[in-house]
Enzyme design. Structure first.
Site, PDB file in Angstrom:
ATOM      1  N   CYS A 185       0.841  -1.200   0.000  1.00 48.87           N
ATOM      2  CA  CYS A 185       0.000   0.000   0.000  1.00 48.87           C
ATOM      3  C   CYS A 185       0.876   1.250   0.000  1.00 48.87           C
ATOM      4  O   CYS A 185       1.559   1.530  -0.964  1.00 48.87           O
ATOM      5  CB  CYS A 185      -0.964  -0.054   1.186  1.00 48.87           C
ATOM      6  SG  CYS A 185      -2.277   1.162   1.069  1.00 48.87           S
ATOM      7  N   HIS A 188      -3.503  -5.648   1.078  1.00 49.63           N
ATOM      8  CA  HIS A 188      -2.753  -5.879   2.315  1.00 49.63           C
ATOM      9  C   HIS A 188      -2.619  -7.358   2.673  1.00 49.63           C
ATOM     10  O   HIS A 188      -3.536  -7.924   3.262  1.00 49.63           O
ATOM     11  CB  HIS A 188      -3.472  -5.172   3.460  1.00 49.63           C
ATOM     12  CG  HIS A 188      -3.381  -3.689   3.405  1.00 49.63           C
ATOM     13  ND1 HIS A 188      -2.429  -2.975   4.098  1.00 49.63           N
ATOM     14  CD2 HIS A 188      -4.102  -2.770   2.720  1.00 49.63           C
ATOM     15  CE1 HIS A 188      -2.588  -1.681   3.865  1.00 49.63           C
ATOM     16  NE2 HIS A 188      -3.595  -1.526   3.027  1.00 49.63           N
ATOM     17  N   GLU A 234      -0.728  -8.596   4.997  1.00 54.94           N
ATOM     18  CA  GLU A 234      -0.624  -8.753   6.455  1.00 54.94           C
ATOM     19  C   GLU A 234      -1.993  -8.704   7.127  1.00 54.94           C
ATOM     20  O   GLU A 234      -2.133  -9.063   8.290  1.00 54.94           O
ATOM     21  CB  GLU A 234       0.307  -7.668   7.031  1.00 54.94           C
ATOM     22  CG  GLU A 234      -0.314  -6.297   7.255  1.00 54.94           C
ATOM     23  CD  GLU A 234      -0.622  -5.520   5.974  1.00 54.94           C
ATOM     24  OE1 GLU A 234      -0.200  -5.953   4.879  1.00 54.94           O
ATOM     25  OE2 GLU A 234      -1.297  -4.480   6.075  1.00 54.94           O
TER      26      GLU A 234
END
Lengths: 275, 1000
Positions: A105, A235, A237
């Site tokens: 990002c 994302h 994570e």
């Protein structure tokens, strides 16, 4: 035995450091250090002591001059205290040492605007692509299907069969190249690792909301020709456990989330090649 | 000579910002525009070489892939009109600040005093427009003239003048140059009329009684003698008067909640209530905690910036909800942004400090499609909607805090004042450096340190201004623009300083600025001595009283032990955070302000904090009587259901919610949207703040201002119940849950301006009574809250008062977040249950509102029964036998069933004749069963093989099965006669629900 060490840089508006460090540990890194940029600029922490650099999501400097622009400028011009060395030199040495960088990002925006991606011909400091305002003109938080290019040299995506499902959360994620030649070379060399796609990971999607920002060729993430540097807008994570999935209460899902494989591959690569 | 750097998109690159403006012009102003393009303008007022300017333009200011740049040469071409919008002097300019830092990195030199970079945007219109239309676009859409300036040029003027000239919105130094003293004395030995003039003209918002108390203080011979010893005259200084006005403002002092109420109920029974806050809110918590005994989980209530409860052995939860209504009415974007970053500082500044884990937001607006005329000073509800939504978006997203829960509530009375509730929760270590995390103290001799942003004129009189109704003369300076990045930097630093034990006490600078934060801190140890001349300023020219009460944002106040101050300041420097020692805490009993050598304020602490006698407030309750509607029974309610689904209060808010990052920090478990297409509305949020653990935090809220039109007692009971039933629905535990009350009222003080003040005060009393009654039943301690009591608009002729509104928020725990339940039906064949009984309680419902009525039969909460049922349901959740659960609220069963069905992608077959009824059997009909908003009900689905387990968990409670989940994508409801009364395909229902606000 030598340790595999990941570092997550935070400060000036970076937000996802905690979950990125968590993903690194789950993925198999012995250590994941959250380092404030002040601690790097003061010389307390050196990039040289790590194998895997995470540039994570957030709003560096509030996106004030365009996403990540101010941080790219800071990294290029700021000096590490007591060394006379520019911070950017630690970055280029990190790359030259064959280590891994993942930008997510805002971190992807930073890599692109510093010129680290796509990093043609070993040139990691001149910008050729960008990430700009979503076509819808707004920040969006929604989940996206990402079709993988299995012919890509990317080390992070090894073993992904068709694609992965991850949330995107950004206002400036529209991928654009400076010239057609840049785009063609990205395609030719299979550097466009992830594309927004339909739920079957069959066809790339150009329409909102499957393609949430209007990216050229639906590109959601790219890597450099070595495959060791990668950036993506969604994302990974944020999906390392099934409870993070938006439909976990109604679907049978494995314990691990789709995003974890990127961190597993990174840890695996470090163990095999850098220890 | 300032330079203009312009940055434009290359030809052919899509201008998303311009396209959005174009859509908005067409949508709101009904003007046709062919194209809008935009240019960023940086006006650099600093000594830079031409080469440095070029490096800045080509480097940090522009993106070489998509943009071009120029210096002192306009880039605009191919347009009919150009409008340039920049900030007025002194308004926070975040982009300008970042641009300046970027140039400093580039050149390796810091800017000199007075140098700066200022940001503006140029809009280029290709359109056949009259110049009046362009002005309308500028003032109606592009620019809020309170904080921004604009200029317009037609293409020909633009050519003739070679574009816009460089504008430097620098604050000019108005003090000192006139040679007058920075401190004035005010003569209070004057008539009452004169006292009121001083209060009104100074925006002090002090009443005549209060002015007289101050007058008497300064006439006291002992005070005069003490003042003369330190070289002060008998007259108060402006610093003192301003400080007292802040400290005694309704906003800071909560005079109405602390006042003495003479309450008379509808039967003529009279009662004196000394402080609603002590009698109801504080007593609720005290009595609940006693009832809980050893199971009490409260750690710090009411005394700090936010409430603190236990989460587990190692961590505590912190939660606060604030309102920022008045500033949002004037500048929706800046007001709301400041609202969210402001409430962030509350949990951060609680105890020794906490890490922020989520935000919540609830907005109350008038209809964004409002078409009737509005008083001139009021912004259109649509503009308030846009600005507030964007302000909270930027504040929350940029701070990296997920926005997990919220609501939008619509009522046209909110045109008078929008309500902007922002909440933030934090996670605090149970112990910090060997001490309980929630405890902090100050020792005399500790240093007063301010960190974060600098002080400007922004936000001056915010506290006193919000203590009055909005009017023509509301001060511009009361508006501030937040800066989430400066705050984030400060938090990054302070949380590390906390862990190193570098400070003893921390609190935030909010309303009233330093006068409030240092005033309260000085109360901890008995005095302070502070030099206002040491405070870092954004620009020169602030007088001492302005420095003291400025509400400039992003500042925390700390008490730092002298032996730690060097390390504290050095670390702040490394983290790029400004930190300044302003003085020291003492035990002198005096709030002592200096400006350099000179004493400018000397206020005894006991007078400041205890000098104000309680307000006397009459309250008389006369229940309103509304026409009782006679509703025709129908054979088919499908059209009514669709109309309800499309109504503003019920329709999907997805276009707003998707703009908020609800997943950052990685702990999201139950998201705002759920179901087969990720678009069903969740009842509550579940997050895991500690990623290594499956313990979850659950948060939910209830709000139902419409019920206030009948009785605020039941409005309150329903708001608390709604929060609890939402909380319970997803799996929140009843053993660890706490509440926060946020009252937003219209002025309840009987006066000429407010002839019905005694009724509004009685509404407040009744609301408090309900709060106590229901929280006792739910074992729900109140841990924090806030009141905002002057939510009226009055311009001399038109008065708009909001409906009395209570936002009730809850925070609690789910032991194992993997047991959370969502609202979408899961699979065909599952059994549909309704928990709780339905009655003829359509009063002030969404259904009656739709039909143009209010009615009288407001829902009553039977809290004792509901609590037992919630406990039983929670056991079923723990056993894993609940497939889905959705609370019944606005629109009743019909709406809840439609939402659960289309969220899950399967149909429902429901039989109304099986529903349990309470009250008058004659009133039992299809309409009431479908749309009544009876409290404490849930719609639950259960797998057939888990039927026994579920029913045995629920046994002894009111619940019944009313149908099944079906493969056919249809909602089919049969009425009491056995005939079908609702039949609709899910796609049509979902479309009705989604269409209303999709484009916003």
């Amino acid at each position: 035995m030598a340790q595999t060490r990941a570092i997550v840089i935070t400060g000036n508006g970076t937000n996802c450091e905690m979950e990125a460090a968590h993903a690194c540990r789950l993925g198999g890194f012995d250590e994941a250090v959250i380092a404030h940029i002040a601690e790097i600029l003061s010389g307390e922490i050196r990039l040289d002591d790590f194998h895997f650099l995470n540039l994570t999501g957030g709003f560096l400097d509030g996106d004030d001059l365009g996403s990540a622009k101010a941080q790219a400028n800071r990294l290029k011009h700021a000096t590490v205290a007591g060394t006379g060395e520019k911070l950017v030199e630690q970055f280029t040495r990190f790359i030259a040492d064959g280590k891994l960088i993942l930008g997510v990002c805002n971190g992807f925006q930073l890599m692109v605007k510093m010129g680290m991606l796509p990093g043609f011909d070993g040139n990691y400091l001149s910008q050729t692509v960008t990430l700009t305002h979503n076509d819808c003109g707004r920040f969006q938080d929604r989940w996206t299907y990402l079709k993988v290019d299995s012919a890509s040299p990317c080390i992070f995506t090894r073993g992904i069969e068709k694609g992965i499902y991850l949330p995107m959360r950004h206002g400036e994620g529209k991928f654009m190249c400076d010239t057609d030649e840049t785009l063609q070379r990205i395609e030719r060399e299979h550097l466009g690792v992830f594309r927004y796609s339909d739920p079957d990971y069959a066809a790339a999607a150009m329409e909102f909301p499957a393609n949430p920002n209007g990216s050229q060729n639906a590109i959601a993430g790219i890597c450099d020709p070595s495959g060791r540097l990668m950036g993506l807008m969604p994302h990974p994570e944020a999906f390392v456990h099934y409870t993070q999935h938006p439909r976990w209460t109604r679907e049978q899902l494995p314990e691990e989330g789709d995003g974890l494989i990127l961190y597993r591959n990174a840890a695996e690569y470090v163990k095999k090649n850098l220890i | 000579m300032p330079n203009r750097i312009e940055i434009a998109l290359k030809d052919g690159v899509r201008d998303a910002r311009g396209e959005r403006i174009k859509r908005e012009i067409e949508h709101f102003l009904h003007l046709a525009v062919d194209e809008v393009r935009t240019i960023d303008v940086y006006t650099v007022d600093a000594a830079l070489t031409p080469n440095e300017l070029e490096q800045a333009a080509a480097g940090p200011f522009s993106d070489p892939v998509i943009q071009t740049w120029s210096i002192d040469r306009p880039l605009a071409h191919g347009f009919d009109y150009a409008v340039e919008v920049g900030f007025r002097p002194g308004v926070t300019d975040n982009v300008g600040r970042t641009a300046r830092e970027a140039v400093e990195y580039l050149t390796g030199r810091k800017f000199a005093a007075g140098e700066g970079v200022y940001y503006a945007v140029q809009y280029l219109f290709k359109a056949q427009l009259q110049s009046a239309d362009v002005d309308k676009i500028a003032t109606g859409l592009l620019c809020n003239t309170l904080i921004q300036r604009y200029s317009v040029l037609s293409a020909s003027d633009f050519m003739a003048r070679r574009g816009f000239s460089a504008t430097v919105p620098k604050v000019s130094d108005s003090v000192g140059t006139a040679g007058r003293s920075p401190v004035q004395e005010i003569d209070l030995n004057v008539s009452d009329e004169e006292l009121m003039r001083i209060s009104k003209e100074g925006v002090l918002a002090l009443t005549l009684d209060e002015m007289q108390i101050i007058q008497a203080h300064y006439r006291d011979p002992e005070v005069v003698a003490a003042r003369s010893k330190i070289g002060l005259g008998a007259k108060p200084t402006d610093v003192e008067l301003e400080c007292l006005a802040q400290t005694w403002s309704e906003h800071c002092k909560h005079k109405i909640f602390a006042g003495t109420v003479q309450y008379e109920d509808e039967k003529g029974n009279k009662q004196e209530i000394k402080s609603l806050f002590k009698s109801f809110i504080q007593r609720t918590t005290k009595d609940v905690r006693e009832k809980l005994g050893e199971k009490d989980f409260c750690l710090s209530v009411f005394k700090d910036n936010a409430g603190v409860i236990k989460f587990n052995e190692k961590h505590s939860l912190v939660f606060k909800v604030e309102t920022h209504n008045s500033p949002s009415a004037l500048d929706p974007y800046g007001g709301a942004l400041t609202g969210i970053v402001g409430v962030n500082r509350d949990p951060f500044g609680t105890g020794q400090g906490s890490k922020l884990i989520f935000n919540t937001d609830v907005f109350c607006f008038a209809d964004p499609f409002y078409e009737k005329p509005l008083p001139s000073r009021l912004l259109h509800p649509r503009r308030i909607f846009e600005g507030v939504v964007e302000g909270v978006e930027h504040g929350g997203n940029k701070s990296g805090i997920p926005t997990v829960n919220g609501s939008l509530v619509f009522d046209d009375r909110f045109a008078g004042k929008p309500l902007v509730f922002c909440g933030t929760a934090g996670l605090m270590p149970a112990e910090v450096n060997g001490q309980p995390g929630q405890d902090k103290f100050i020792k005399p001799g500790d240093l007063i340190v301010m960190t974060g942003g600098r002080i400007g004129k922004d936000g001056i009189h915010g506290a006193t201004f919000s203590s009055e109704e909005l009017n023509e003369n509301s001060p511009v300076t009361a508006v501030q623009i937040g800066d989430p990045i400066t705050q984030k930097r400060m938090f990054d630093f302070l949380i590390r300083a906390r862990d190193k034990g570098l400070y003893r006490f921390i609190t935030d600078n909010g309303a009233g600025g330093l006068s409030s934060s240092i005033g309260e801190m000085a109360g901890e140890c008995g005095g302070c001595r502070m030099d206002l001349a040491k405070a870092p300023l954004k620009y020169p020219g602030l007088t001492p009283w302005e420095i003291l009460i400025s509400e400039a944002q992003e500042r925390m106040s700390l008490a730092v032990p002298p032996e730690k101050v060097d390390e504290f300041l050095a670390m702040a420097g490394r983290f790029g955070v400004e930190a300044t020692v302003l003085g020291e805490f003492t035990d002198s009993g005096v709030f002592h302000m200096l400006y350099g050598e000179r004493t400018v304020a000397w206020l005894p602490m006991d007078f400041m904090h205890e000098g104000l006698p309680p307000m006397q407030l009459p309250a008389k309750w006369t229940p309103p009587q509304h026409d009782e509607p006679v509703l025709e029974e129908k054979n088919d309610y499908t059209a009514d259901l669709k109309e309800l689904l499309s109504s503003l209060n019920i329709c999907s808010k997805e276009s707003v919610v998707r703009r908020y990052d609800h997943e950052v920090q990685g702990g999201s478990v139950v998201k705002p949207f759920t179901g087969v297409a990720n678009d069903g509305p969740s009842d509550a949020a579940v997050v895991r703040p500690i990623l290594e653990s499956f313990e979850g935090v659950v948060t939910a809220h209830g709000i139902c201002p419409r019920y206030s039109d009948i009785d605020t007692y039941h409005m309150t009971a329903n708001a608390v119940d709604e929060a609890m039933r939402n909380y319970v629905a997803v799996g929140g535990s009843l053993d660890l849950v706490a509440g926060l009350d946020n009252f937003c009222w219209c002025d309840p003080v009987l006066s000429e301006k407010t002839p019905d003040g005694d009724y509004k005060m009685a509404q407040l009393v009744r609301s408090n009574q309900a709060l106590y009654d229901i929280c006792m039943e739910y074992n729900l301690p109140l841990i924090s809250g806030k009141d905002s009591m002057k939510n009226d608009f009055y311009d001399g002729s038109t008065k708009i008062s909001i409906p009395p509104t209570l936002l009730f928020s809850v925070i609690g725990k789910i032991e194992d977040a993997r047991k959370s339940v969502t609202m979408d039906v899961k699979r065909p064949g599952d059994i549909v249950y309704i928990l709780g009984k339905t009655g003829n309680e359509l009063g002030a419902s969404e259904y009656l509102t739709l039909k143009g009525f209010t009615g009288n039969t407001v829902p009553h909460v039977d809290a004792a029964k509901a609590y037992r049922r919630y406990q039983a349901y929670h056991q079923a959740v723990l056993q894993g036998v609940v497939a889905s659960c959705h609370d019944l609220s606005d629109g009743g069963l019909a709406v809840a069933a439609a939402e659960s069905a289309f969220a899950g992608g399967y149909g429902l077959q429901i039989d109304l004749s099986r529903m349990l009824w309470k009250g008058d059997a004659a009133a039992r009909n299809d309409l009431a069963l479908l749309f009544s908003e009876s409290a404490s009900r849930h719609l639950v689905t259960v797998r057939p093989d888990q039927r026994e387990a579920f029913e045995s968990a629920m046994s002894g409670n009111c619940f019944t099965s009313i149908g099944t989940v079906t493969e056919e994508k249809e909602l089919v409801i049969t009425g009491l006669s056995g005939a079908v009364v609702v039949k609709a395909d899910l796609a049509g229902l979902k479309e009705a629900w989604q269409q209303t606000l999709r484009e916003l």
